[in-house]
Design a protein around this motif. Sequence first.
Motif, PDB file in Angstrom:
ATOM      1  N   TRP A 158       0.828  -1.213   0.000  1.00  0.00           N
ATOM      2  CA  TRP A 158       0.000   0.000   0.000  1.00  0.00           C
ATOM      3  C   TRP A 158       0.857   1.255   0.000  1.00  0.00           C
ATOM      4  O   TRP A 158       1.938   1.296   0.606  1.00  0.00           O
ATOM      5  N   ARG A 159       0.346   2.284  -0.672  1.00  0.00           N
ATOM      6  CA  ARG A 159       0.942   3.628  -0.639  1.00  0.00           C
ATOM      7  C   ARG A 159      -0.116   4.639  -0.207  1.00  0.00           C
ATOM      8  O   ARG A 159      -1.305   4.413  -0.446  1.00  0.00           O
ATOM      9  N   PRO A 160       0.287   5.786   0.334  1.00  0.00           N
ATOM     10  CA  PRO A 160      -0.700   6.798   0.751  1.00  0.00           C
ATOM     11  C   PRO A 160      -1.152   7.690  -0.406  1.00  0.00           C
ATOM     12  O   PRO A 160      -1.567   8.832  -0.184  1.00  0.00           O
ATOM     13  N   TYR A 161      -1.084   7.193  -1.614  1.00  0.00           N
ATOM     14  CA  TYR A 161      -1.539   7.928  -2.791  1.00  0.00           C
ATOM     15  C   TYR A 161      -1.728   6.921  -3.920  1.00  0.00           C
ATOM     16  O   TYR A 161      -1.187   5.814  -3.883  1.00  0.00           O
ATOM     17  N   ARG A 162      -2.524   7.313  -4.907  1.00  0.00           N
ATOM     18  CA  ARG A 162      -2.689   6.452  -6.085  1.00  0.00           C
ATOM     19  C   ARG A 162      -1.431   6.520  -6.944  1.00  0.00           C
ATOM     20  O   ARG A 162      -0.559   7.365  -6.720  1.00  0.00           O
TER      21      ARG A 162
END
Length: 325
Positions: free
Chosen positions: A70-74
Amino acid sequence: MNIALNHFAAMQRWVTGNAAEATLDMSNLSVEVKCRGRYYRMYPTFQAIVHGRLTHLPNLTADARGFGGWRPYRAVTHPHSTDKALFKAHLAEAGLRSPATWDVQRATPDHDYVLKARRGSFGQGLHGPFRANAPVPQGIEIARDGGFFAEQFVPGRMLKVWYWGARPFFAHMQEFPAILGDGRNTVEALLRARIAAAQSSWGNFAQKPVVMACLAFQGIGPQDVLEGGRSAWFDYRYGQLYPTSFGATPVSDNQIDPLAQLTGTQLLDQGRALARLLQQAFPAPLLITVDGILDREGRIWWLEMNTNSLVPPEAYEVMFADLFG
């Protein structure tokens, strides 16, 4: 790195250790993390093989082969991650080491070289290696896909380094994959066995041209028999599927500490230059990977960057420490 349970375990450790909350949205597999009066949505990525090529997808589909974290942005793009020539210019401006390049339509390289498509990715758009002063082989169309350029071929260990902003926190070092002669089997037979270990077939193996070019570079043919103990490498691209046993290990394979010990300030120098470059387009830190080669003298030769690589489980502690303070 792409075992989903490793990511869940790493996320759980941080959440429980920091009195945080995390909620998984099963409709899209994103995670909302709340801590210290802030919250962020973490977006997933998946490793997949589509039309025989490795790629990354934002959604879970039938093509998925592994979880990418997961990342905190697309997913984001940056010109320097899609055009290798632009990244080369960044390296030159920052005073960082990179292999020499040539316009093969104007000059024949006087060093050993590979041909690269300016916009290739996942190890695609590569030809060679070829020996110094050898012309581009017939049949390679150097004008397609935005054009090819020749890049000096530097032998060594393949590197991929993960950065969060300016901080290097995770790295892989890989030797070129190789076969070991036994004095009985041909090179092709040894390759067939190695490719089968990766659950693929030598007969329709898409990477065969690169493999054969690597052998030819060493003066080896497919029907040659290598004497016992002699090795021959057959690829130079990071992350290709040549395991001796299929699958990943749950044990962390982070090699950032030994790499830093071998290379001094070179990782930090790249991090500072990356941060200056990316802050012009993005006000917040990004998760970036940079590929390179570590030569026998401990020098890093930087090659290219990627804004949407897989996320190692170790990334959450680094990202959350920054995001939540």
